[in-house]
Scaffold this motif. Structure first.
Motif: not given
Length: 376
Positions: A158-167
């Motif tokens: 699923c992480f290909a569809q989820i931006p993971l960043n400092e927010y």
């Protein structure tokens, strides 16, 4: 037309990037001045390539007054600190420098019993919300009508569809700890604002030990808040969700600190600027309706909202956003009506410590300075 600036700003924020809006003003004070120009600088422009040539040519006059290097310096400070700046650069000229950050993103890994109140409460306090589950019956719009995004996919893919960043504020509440581990293997390799996992102390210890065996450092594992949530004695799903959202809010408002000892006396200064999505959405609309844009540019003492908060006022009385309500807001709305249609801008000061505030029963006792623009 300022609408184009806010459209560009919204696009940057939607991509998960910060930006700064700089407004050059002539003659703002108790009487109306004018907005010379309003320009947006992206995070990339400020931190990597400097001021873009097209923006420099648009601000020749302001640059002559203050110097482009100085503007860039203050804009970079605003971007990195999250602090609005209002600078008087001459007897007649001033600059408003406003940092804007993307909305915090609550990512809920698992669509079970706890996910529903997490989405509900997270949405109400301003988070974007995404729910992930690999079971269609637990990851659909009927179950989560208020979520911004619902993903039905495996916890590994699923992480290909989820931006993971400092927010990103990630809450891991899957049905099995093997899925928890699968999520954490991905999440701990990214810079997230907050990572929490539901589980007993024994199960949490087992997960952490497995992560160490797999080569994750203690520094990475210490990012994980588990058991999750503030210790408020929560029992029901709704109470547990409140404790988790409260902990996420505390980390957001404490400048992203990773220490649970926030209340230990250390000075953690919140610096995440406000983004009222309803106001920003209206600023992007070229309606042709007479409006005024109100921005708190400075505060002193206890006040209901902080610098950077905005509201829009229409000539026929409609408003979007709030600078705190009550006496202060009513006074500003009256001042905004006088500005609509003039093409001007002025500063209005509100003293919440005077006799009127006392008679109104206001709990605040500070001063707010607001900038009021005729918004075209």
């Amino acid at each position: 037309m300022s609408t184009g600036i806010y459209l560009r700003l919204k696009r940057e924020l939607d991509k998960g990037r910060r930006a700064v809006v700089v407004t050059f003003i002539n003659g703002a004070g108790k009487s109306c001045g004018t907005v010379k120009i309003k320009v947006m600088f992206t995070e990339q422009q400020l931190l990597n390539t400097g001021m873009p040539t097209e923006s420099m040519s648009a601000m020749d006059h302001a640059a002559d007054l203050y110097g482009m290097d100085a503007v860039a310096k203050h804009a970079k400070f605003a971007l990195e600190s999250g602090k609005l700046q209002y600078l008087q650069i001459s007897d007649q000229d001033s600059i408003l420098i406003e940092p804007h950050y993307p909305r915090p993103h609550l990512i809920i890994m698992g669509g079970g019993y706890l996910a529903k109140p997490l989405v509900e409460f997270g949405t109400k306090v301003g988070f974007l919300t995404t729910v992930v589950d690999d079971r269609p019956m637990y990851s659909n719009r009927d179950r989560f009508p208020t979520a911004d995004k619902v993903i039905c996919d495996s916890f590994e893919d699923c992480f290909a569809q989820i931006p993971l960043n400092e927010y990103s504020f990630v809450v891991v509440v899957t049905r099995e700890h093997r899925h928890d581990l699968g999520c954490l293997r991905k999440i701990l390799n990214h810079k997230a604002a907050y990572i929490g996992m539901l589980g007993s102390r024994r199960s949490v210890d087992l997960v952490k030990e497995q992560l160490r065996i797999e080569g994750f450092t203690n520094t990475a594992i210490q990012k994980l808040h588990a058991p999750i949530g503030l210790d408020i004695g929560a029992v029901t799903p709704e109470e547990i969700a409140v404790s988790i959202i409260a902990q996420a809010i505390r980390y957001r408002r404490s400048a992203g600190t990773c220490s649970d000892d926030i209340d230990s006396g250390e000075n953690h200064q919140a610096s995440w600027p406000e983004v009222d999505t309803a106001v920003l959405g209206e600023l992007c609309k070229d309606t042709g309706e007479p409006r005024a844009l109100v921005t708190i540019i400075d505060t002193n003492g206890p006040v209901p909202r902080k610098a950077g908060t905005k509201m829009l006022v229409w000539s026929y009385g409609m408003t979007v956003g709030s600078i705190g309500g009550g006496y202060a807001e009513g006074e500003v709305i009256n001042a905004a009506w006088q500005t609509i249609g003039t093409g001007g801008v002025k500063i209005h000061d509100i003293n919440l410590s005077g006799q009127i505030a006392e008679e109104e029963g206001l709990v605040c006792g500070g001063v707010m300075n607001v900038l009021i623009e005729d918004f075209q």
